[in-house]
Design an enzyme around this catalytic site. Structure first.
Site, mmCIF file in Angstrom:
data_model
loop_
_atom_site.group_PDB
_atom_site.id
_atom_site.type_symbol
_atom_site.label_atom_id
_atom_site.label_comp_id
_atom_site.label_asym_id
_atom_site.label_seq_id
_atom_site.Cartn_x
_atom_site.Cartn_y
_atom_site.Cartn_z
ATOM 1 N N ALA A 47 67.683 76.967 14.474
ATOM 2 C CA ALA A 47 66.907 78.117 13.824
ATOM 3 C C ALA A 47 67.291 78.271 12.530
ATOM 4 O O ALA A 47 68.310 77.724 12.272
ATOM 5 C CB ALA A 47 66.876 79.133 14.984
ATOM 6 N N GLY A 84 67.692 75.180 18.023
ATOM 7 C CA GLY A 84 66.465 74.913 18.010
ATOM 8 C C GLY A 84 66.006 73.467 17.555
ATOM 9 O O GLY A 84 64.619 73.139 18.111
ATOM 10 N N GLU A 128 65.846 71.825 21.067
ATOM 11 C CA GLU A 128 64.992 72.148 21.684
ATOM 12 C C GLU A 128 63.437 71.776 21.317
ATOM 13 O O GLU A 128 62.694 71.620 22.340
ATOM 14 C CB GLU A 128 65.025 73.860 21.581
ATOM 15 C CG GLU A 128 66.445 74.305 22.338
ATOM 16 C CD GLU A 128 66.620 75.906 22.103
ATOM 17 O OE1 GLU A 128 66.908 76.359 20.709
ATOM 18 O OE2 GLU A 128 66.649 76.365 22.947
ATOM 19 N N GLU A 159 74.733 77.085 19.912
ATOM 20 C CA GLU A 159 74.251 78.537 19.677
ATOM 21 C C GLU A 159 75.669 79.377 20.076
ATOM 22 O O GLU A 159 75.733 80.383 19.544
ATOM 23 C CB GLU A 159 73.156 78.960 20.420
ATOM 24 C CG GLU A 159 71.653 78.606 20.015
ATOM 25 C CD GLU A 159 71.475 77.210 20.343
ATOM 26 O OE1 GLU A 159 72.236 76.389 20.850
ATOM 27 O OE2 GLU A 159 70.353 76.857 20.057
HETATM 28 N N1 3HC Z 1 70.091 77.799 9.104
HETATM 29 C C1 3HC Z 1 70.103 78.108 7.754
HETATM 30 N N2 3HC Z 1 70.935 77.624 7.161
HETATM 31 C C2 3HC Z 1 71.674 76.541 7.408
HETATM 32 C C3 3HC Z 1 71.597 76.277 8.972
HETATM 33 C C4 3HC Z 1 70.803 76.788 9.755
HETATM 34 N N3 3HC Z 1 70.499 76.555 11.026
HETATM 35 N N4 3HC Z 1 72.492 74.990 9.290
HETATM 36 C C5 3HC Z 1 73.022 74.746 7.874
HETATM 37 N N5 3HC Z 1 72.489 75.616 7.072
HETATM 38 C C6 3HC Z 1 72.857 75.612 5.467
HETATM 39 C C7 3HC Z 1 74.543 76.007 5.211
HETATM 40 O O1 3HC Z 1 74.437 77.122 5.352
HETATM 41 C C8 3HC Z 1 74.548 75.359 3.962
HETATM 42 O O2 3HC Z 1 74.123 76.065 2.998
HETATM 43 P P1 3HC Z 1 74.728 76.094 1.497
HETATM 44 O O3 3HC Z 1 74.539 74.747 1.001
HETATM 45 O O4 3HC Z 1 73.844 77.126 0.736
HETATM 46 O O5 3HC Z 1 76.058 76.662 1.781
HETATM 47 C C9 3HC Z 1 73.592 74.153 4.255
HETATM 48 O O6 3HC Z 1 72.758 74.272 5.192
HETATM 49 C C10 3HC Z 1 74.312 72.911 4.329
HETATM 50 O O7 3HC Z 1 75.125 72.910 5.634
HETATM 51 P P2 3HC Z 1 76.629 72.503 5.753
HETATM 52 O O8 3HC Z 1 77.351 72.470 4.445
HETATM 53 O O9 3HC Z 1 76.914 72.811 6.830
HETATM 54 O O10 3HC Z 1 76.348 70.895 5.842
HETATM 55 P P3 3HC Z 1 76.981 69.656 6.705
HETATM 56 O O11 3HC Z 1 76.216 68.436 6.303
HETATM 57 O O12 3HC Z 1 78.349 69.753 6.520
HETATM 58 O O13 3HC Z 1 76.681 70.068 8.198
HETATM 59 C C11 3HC Z 1 75.258 70.749 10.044
HETATM 60 C C12 3HC Z 1 75.207 70.096 8.427
HETATM 61 C C13 3HC Z 1 75.812 69.894 11.144
HETATM 62 C C14 3HC Z 1 73.721 70.757 10.597
HETATM 63 C C15 3HC Z 1 75.760 72.287 9.882
HETATM 64 O O14 3HC Z 1 75.222 72.721 8.779
HETATM 65 C C16 3HC Z 1 75.412 73.287 11.241
HETATM 66 O O15 3HC Z 1 76.211 72.903 12.011
HETATM 67 N N6 3HC Z 1 74.410 74.065 11.202
HETATM 68 C C17 3HC Z 1 74.345 74.847 12.126
HETATM 69 C C18 3HC Z 1 73.800 74.498 13.515
HETATM 70 C C19 3HC Z 1 73.212 75.559 14.351
HETATM 71 O O16 3HC Z 1 74.277 76.151 14.694
HETATM 72 N N7 3HC Z 1 72.378 75.372 14.938
HETATM 73 C C20 3HC Z 1 71.792 76.376 15.599
HETATM 74 C C21 3HC Z 1 71.042 77.634 15.173
HETATM 75 S S1 3HC Z 1 70.875 78.697 16.334
HETATM 76 C C22 3HC Z 1 69.312 78.125 17.178
HETATM 77 O O17 3HC Z 1 68.984 77.257 16.874
HETATM 78 C C23 3HC Z 1 68.698 79.312 17.995
HETATM 79 C C24 3HC Z 1 67.755 78.812 19.007
HETATM 80 O O18 3HC Z 1 68.446 78.319 20.137
HETATM 81 C C25 3HC Z 1 66.587 79.850 18.972
#
Ligand code: 3HC
Ligand code: NAI
Length: 693
Positions: free
Chosen positions: A66, A107, A110, A130
């Site tokens: 998400a 997500g 998912e 998450e």
């Molecule tokens: N939402 C919004 N922005 C995100 C994001 C997300 N899910 N994931 C990454 N970004 C952004 C970062 O803030 C960063 O922004 P910036 O360049 O402005 O600083 C940019 O994307 C690049 O991210 P990274 O520097 O972390 O890039 P990497 O290549 O090192 O890593 C990644 C990529 C493995 C995808 C890592 O970003 C990550 O782990 N992201 C989070 C994943 C996550 O937690 N997903 C679950 C979200 S909650 C959810 O899905 C709820 C659902 O169940 C309803």
């Protein structure tokens, strides 16, 4: 190819519709991505030529979750629009194949679980992280994943947030196949092979969850086993409840449970704190006057001076990353001992199955030892980790200046000392920087990068990049005694000692900080590190409780006693001996011990740290408040669900913090004097998070 919207395209290739999401940087499920998916699926279903659908992503990864930046903002919960999209995919009358590269997270996974099939490149990874954001998978993940992998594995994956490889995902039933070569081509071939077959929906699978139905013991045992690891956090318990629902209830009822519990977490302060830390980590990499394009210097070989506690751990970071290390000591015995400790550490890791014996040899094979500083003349980066003594460090740097190659980065691991003064011992202060690792240096994620007055931008940029290469979080700080972390720690320690002098017992102080969420309190920490660090028998004059303990050979865990008494398994218990010493000290200094409340212990240890953090910002020794939070979360075990000291202060309210500091100042003097910045922000109703230097 047609554009569905500005992040989604659709083409039909070989009778297969290919729906591509391309929304940099990580294809997060923002409003346009959800809309593109929804409309794209419908368009593909309406296209008679398309017999199946491949869902694929452009850029570096499959959907990474998400859009976290949408959370907590007005405009509804993050799942708005997802339900319709998911139903459209899952109920599609043509098979839908998710084609995965990069990381299918949260997500994103998912979405893939609503597809009828999942194929991936070998390097792809999957996970439901998450929990790391104080959340639970809120888009069906808690109900679908257990149906593929069973309750036990689902519990482990979702409460840890760990990722699994494509191969593991295939083995455990999350993915259907690994595709070698081009993903799109492979996914189209896979899709063709399932045309005309029934489209299996994960929600209809029952065999894996049926096996655990009614098995309350499974969940009770999991809760018990992980109670300590989960303490203070809400999300793991609610994830367990969702998985119980997945096992025991029909799918739609389970989804309703998931939705309710997700709703509780998304508004929790714990999740807000953890999301703050997610963005803080990425923010820390941004340095206003050192732009991304700043050239970085190649670091192909690293030198380390001193093979003690820190030198060994520091070296291991580079060996783990495949970078050769040359280590220098004063005496052969110290060198052999240091290298021996490193080998033993690796062998212990291999025994636990985390690396192979071949890995141990490969890493140790990258290491060379010497007694000659000259042996570092081909190193691109040299890190000094000798005794914490300015004269010794300056001597080392002056000699290093003569042998290091031009342009090499000369770094000090000093904990407190003035990096500018160290740099002045060389004729190239622009190459000198502080690289402050935290013990154990091969484990702790923090690297405080200390910028001297003359440190060049290239050296800073290279150090920040290097932190990432070795899996650390680099936080840039300025020169001041103790930098950010130890400077604030010292405030906490002074108050911990003062509280004990006034009548609290060390275990009272420790308990309050443990209950706050720290892994251990300051006195337990001292016992672990050894009370005799910096202590010598000759100079000892029974002037502090610590000195008296050391004189009695109560030097911490290693001698079976310190502030606490320890049993043979190193379990701590409050010590009557320590208590007696404390009482005697109080009597001698005329202090009447008093009852001290837990609230006072908490305020007096934490609020001075916040005040010091504000001073650090005021003096521009940190770029932003969230950098200070990163230091504390990654270097000192500050509970992530409290978001670091600056975020915590904003959460408590700066007005309250200032009021309490002033009350203590009135009682106990200027130690508690409020920083002008903190005072100003509190008066204006501002927040520390708004400060940016
Ligand atoms: N939402 C919004 N922005 C995100 C994001 C997300 N899910 N994931 C990454 N970004 C952004 C970062 O803030 C960063 O922004 P910036 O360049 O402005 O600083 C940019 O994307 C690049 O991210 P990274 O520097 O972390 O890039 P990497 O290549 O090192 O890593 C990644 C990529 C493995 C995808 C890592 O970003 C990550 O782990 N992201 C989070 C994943 C996550 O937690 N997903 C679950 C979200 S909650 C959810 O899905 C709820 C659902 O169940 C309803
Ligand atoms: P240590 O005493 O374990 O190791 C220092 C090593 O340096 C010894 O093995 C000594 O023989 C060697 N040494 C001394 N002078 C030398 C020289 N001129 N040439 C080559 N080798 C020399 O000390 P530790 O704990 O590793 O600390 C090193 C530095 O790291 C200090 O500046 C300390 O403040 C800093 N530091 C320590 C942390 C800790 O928790 N121990 C945490 C972060 C930083």
């Amino acid at each position: 190819m047609v554009a569905i919207n500005n992040v989604t395209t659709l083409e039909v290739q070989d009778g297969i519709a290919v729906l591509t999401i391309d929304s940099p940087p990580v294809n997060a499920l923002s409003g346009p991505v959800r809309q593109g998916l929804y409309d794209g699926i419908h368009k593909a279903l309406a296209d008679a030529e398309a017999k199946a659908i491949v869902l694929i992503c452009g850029g570096r990864t499959f959907i990474a979750g998400a859009d976290i930046s949408e959370f907590g903002k007005p405009g509804g919960t993050p799942t708005v629009g997802l339900n319709e999209t998911f139903e459209a995919i899952e109920n599609a009358t043509k098979p839908v194949v998710a084609a995965i590269h990069g990381t299918a997270l949260g997500g994103g996974l998912e979405v893939a679980l609503t597809c009828h099939y999942r194929v991936a490149v070998p390097s792809a990874r999957a996970g439901l992280p998450e929990v790391k954001l104080g959340l639970l998978p809120g888009a069906g993940g808690t109900q679908r994943l257990p149906r593929l992998v069973g309750a036990e594995k689902a519990l482990a994956l979702m409460t840890s947030g760990d990722q699994i490889s494509a191969a593991e995902a295939v083995k455990s039933g999350v993915f259907d196949a690994v595709v070698e070569g081009d993903l799109k081509t492979g996914a189209i071939a896979f899709a063709k092979s399932v045309v005309g077959k029934p489209s299996p929906r994960v929600r209809d699978r029952d065999e894996k969850v049926a096996a655990d139905r009614g098995n309350a013991e499974l969940f009770a045992a999991f809760r018990k086993k992980n109670a300590r690891a989960f303490r203070g956090q809400k999300a793991p318990e609610l994830i367990i409840q969702c998985i119980e629902a997945a096992v025991n209830l029909p799918f739609d009822e389970g989804i309703a449970v998931e939705r309710t519990l997700f709703g509780k977490l998304i508004v929790s302060p714990e999740s807000a704190a953890m999301r703050h830390i997610f963005f803080a980590e990425r923010q820390a990499a941004k340095i206003p006057d050192v732009p991304d394009q700043t050239p970085v210097l190649p670091v192909k070989k690293v030198g380390v001076i001193g093979a003690g506690t820190m030198g060994g751990g520091i070296s291991m970071n580079f060996l783990n990353a495949g970078i050769p290390v040359a280590i220098v000591e004063m005496k052969q015995e110290a060198l052999d001992r240091g290298i021996g400790v490193m080998r033993k550490n690796y062998e212990n890791t291999a025994k636990k199955g985390r690396i192979t014996e071949a890995d141990v040899e490969k890493r140790m094979g990258l290491l060379t030892g010497s007694l000659e500083l000259e042996s570092l003349n081909d190193c691109d980066l040299i890190i000094e980790a000798v005794f914490e003594n300015m004269a010794i460090k300056k001597d080392v740097f002056a000699r290093l200046d003569k042998v290091a190659k031009p342009g090499a980065i000369l770094a000090s691991n000093t904990s407190y000392l003035d990096v500018n003064e160290i740099a002045s011992a060389t004729a190239r202060p622009e190459s000198v920087i502080g690289l402050h690792f935290f013990s154990p240096a091969n484990v702790m994620r923090l690297l405080e990068i200390v910028r001297g007055d003359k440190t060049s931008k290239e050296v800073i940029a290279t150090s920040m990049k290097l932190a990432k290469t070795i899996g650390k979080v680099g936080v840039l700080v300025g020169v001041c005694p103790g930098f950010v972390g130890n400077r604030m720690l010292s405030q906490r320690q002074q108050q911990a000692n003062a509280l004990v002098n006034e009548g609290a017992m060390p275990w009272d102080v420790d308990r309050v900080l443990y209950d706050f969420g720290f892994p251990m309190g300051p006195f337990a920490m001292s016992d672990l590190a050894g009370l005799d660090i910096g202590w010598s028998k000759e100079a000892s004059s029974s002037s502090t409780i610590r000195e008296v303990l050391c004189e009695m050979d109560r030097r911490g865990q290693k001698t079976g006693a310190g502030f606490y008494d320890y049993d043979e398994n190193r379990n701590a218990r409050p010590s009557p001996v320590t208590e007696k010493i404390i009482r005697e000290f109080a009597a001698k200094s005329g202090v009447n011990p008093r009852e001290i409340t837990d609230q006072e212990i908490l305020e007096r240890t934490i609020y001075p740290m916040i005040n010091e953090g504000a001073k650090i910002l005021e003096e521009k020794k940190a770029i932003r408040a969230s950098d200070i939070d990163m230091v504390w979360v990654t270097g000192y075990g500050w509970p992530i669900y409290r978001g670091g000291p600056m975020h915590y202060a904003d959460h408590v309210g700066l007005k309250t913090v200032v009021e309490r500091l002033k009350a203590y100042q009135a009682q106990m003097g200027d130690f508690f004097k409020v920083s002008p910045l903190l005072e100003k922000l509190a008066a204006e109703g501002g927040k520390l998070s708004s400060v940016s230097n």
